[in-house]
Design a protein around this motif. Structure first.
Motif, PDB file in Angstrom:
ATOM      1  N   ALA A 162       0.815  -1.222   0.000  1.00  0.00           N
ATOM      2  CA  ALA A 162       0.000   0.000   0.000  1.00  0.00           C
ATOM      3  C   ALA A 162       0.848   1.271   0.000  1.00  0.00           C
ATOM      4  N   ASP A 163       0.333   2.301  -0.685  1.00  0.00           N
ATOM      5  CA  ASP A 163       0.920   3.639  -0.620  1.00  0.00           C
ATOM      6  C   ASP A 163       0.278   4.443   0.507  1.00  0.00           C
ATOM      7  N   ARG A 164      -1.053   4.359   0.570  1.00  0.00           N
ATOM      8  CA  ARG A 164      -1.794   5.043   1.632  1.00  0.00           C
ATOM      9  C   ARG A 164      -2.789   4.062   2.253  1.00  0.00           C
ATOM     10  N   VAL A 165      -3.266   4.443   3.448  1.00  0.00           N
ATOM     11  CA  VAL A 165      -4.183   3.584   4.193  1.00  0.00           C
ATOM     12  C   VAL A 165      -5.371   4.407   4.692  1.00  0.00           C
ATOM     13  N   VAL A 166      -6.563   3.844   4.542  1.00  0.00           N
ATOM     14  CA  VAL A 166      -7.773   4.393   5.154  1.00  0.00           C
ATOM     15  C   VAL A 166      -8.294   3.334   6.107  1.00  0.00           C
ATOM     16  N   GLU A 170      -9.230   6.981  10.544  1.00  0.00           N
ATOM     17  CA  GLU A 170      -7.864   7.460  10.338  1.00  0.00           C
ATOM     18  C   GLU A 170      -7.459   7.273   8.882  1.00  0.00           C
ATOM     19  N   GLU A 171      -6.618   8.165   8.412  1.00  0.00           N
ATOM     20  CA  GLU A 171      -6.122   8.088   7.033  1.00  0.00           C
ATOM     21  C   GLU A 171      -4.716   8.665   6.983  1.00  0.00           C
ATOM     22  N   GLY A 172      -3.842   8.036   6.214  1.00  0.00           N
ATOM     23  CA  GLY A 172      -2.486   8.561   6.088  1.00  0.00           C
ATOM     24  C   GLY A 172      -1.661   7.668   5.199  1.00  0.00           C
ATOM     25  N   ASP A 173      -0.408   8.082   4.920  1.00  0.00           N
ATOM     26  CA  ASP A 173       0.427   7.191   4.127  1.00  0.00           C
ATOM     27  C   ASP A 173       0.838   6.001   4.994  1.00  0.00           C
ATOM     28  N   VAL A 174       1.299   4.944   4.346  1.00  0.00           N
ATOM     29  CA  VAL A 174       1.500   3.676   5.043  1.00  0.00           C
ATOM     30  C   VAL A 174       2.513   3.806   6.182  1.00  0.00           C
TER      31      VAL A 174
END
Length: 275
Positions: free
Chosen positions: A232-236, A245-249
């Motif tokens: 993954a590049d980013r995670v939700v 929460e949301e942000g880069d891995v």
């Protein structure tokens, strides 16, 4: 430069709410979620069973049952299609999107593949549903998709039936169907759950290569943080129908902020627990 800074989103979900009306009960599956997917990005939507991950996937293709009610906005903006709101799109538009602009890879390939048709025929049918070409041309494109999905001996496998293939090969066939029309977006719903560790790693590598080689954006639905860390590049992070929460891995793994995210990370198996 980040993906967000360098391009506009190919998929935007705004205040998506989905409820199911079952036996005089209203079950709120999604409570107003919003997030964006960017070009050539792998975005992981993470949460436990029942959190609303798969409902999100089905909403994007407007594949919700008749007893569902929904509101919000899902905007598609890719090189091949621009749709203001998929949720209000007509059937012709939806047919054009599904399996063509946006494809889906399901968790259990045996539930998707027709046992009475060869795998090659099933890929050909997916191509002919969206491209006005001859069956022979469609076969060539099907073989190309099989090669891109890393199916060994595609000319031989083309004539085999699903029951003749291993679980890993069946999942590759499902991926070949998904990429046959060169989609802009793939939705992958727990694509490695039924596979062993080695095959799972191969499938994840394939997804990474599809992103790099074809510029595909991938929404990965999973509860497995090992999978998230791998590609993954980013995670939700979604919990009980809400994004918490949301942000880069790296942010999510190194500095989780929400208690639910912290619990998910703590629940990962550790070497010390096994040996």
């Amino acid at each position: 430069m980040s993906l967000r800074a360098s391009n506009s989103p190919v998929l935007s979900i705004e205040n998506l709410k989905v409820s199911f009306h079952i036996e005089n009960q209203i079950i709120q599956a999604l409570k107003g979620i919003s997030f964006k997917l960017y070009k050539k990005e792998i975005l992981a939507l993470v949460g436990e069973s029942g959190s609303g991950k798969s409902v999100t996937c089905f909403s994007i293709l407007k594949l919700l049952p008749k007893y569902a009610s929904f509101s919000g906005k899902i905007t598609l903006n890719t090189q091949r299609a621009s749709i203001e709101n998929i949720l209000s799109a007509d059937e012709n538009t939806l047919r054009h999107i599904r399996g063509n602009i946006v494809s889906m890879v399901f968790q259990e390939p045996s539930a998707v593949l027709n046992p009475l048709l060869t795998v090659g025929e099933q890929i050909v049918e997916a191509i002919l549903a969206h491209q006005n070409i001859s069956r022979e041309e469609a076969k060539d494109k099907a073989l190309e998709a099989m090669k891109n999905a890393r199916i060994p001996e595609p000319e031989r496998r083309f004539y085999q039936y699903p029951h003749e293939l291993s679980g890993g090969l069946k999942q590759r066939v499902v991926i070949a169907i998904a990429i046959a029309n060169k989609p802009d977006i793939i939705l992958a719903d727990e694509p490695t759950t039924a596979l062993d560790v080695t095959v799972s790693a191969q499938i994840l590598k394939l997804f990474k290569d599809l992103k790099e080689n074809f510029g595909i954006s991938l929404l990965l639905i999973t509860h497995d943080l090992g999978v998230v860390a791998e590609i993954a590049d980013r995670v939700v992070v979604i919990y009980k129908g809400e994004i918490v929460e949301e942000g880069d891995v790296f942010e999510i793994f190194d500095n989780p902020k929400h208690p639910y995210t912290k619990k998910l990370l703590e629940s990962r198996p550790k070497i010390s627990d096994i040996v």
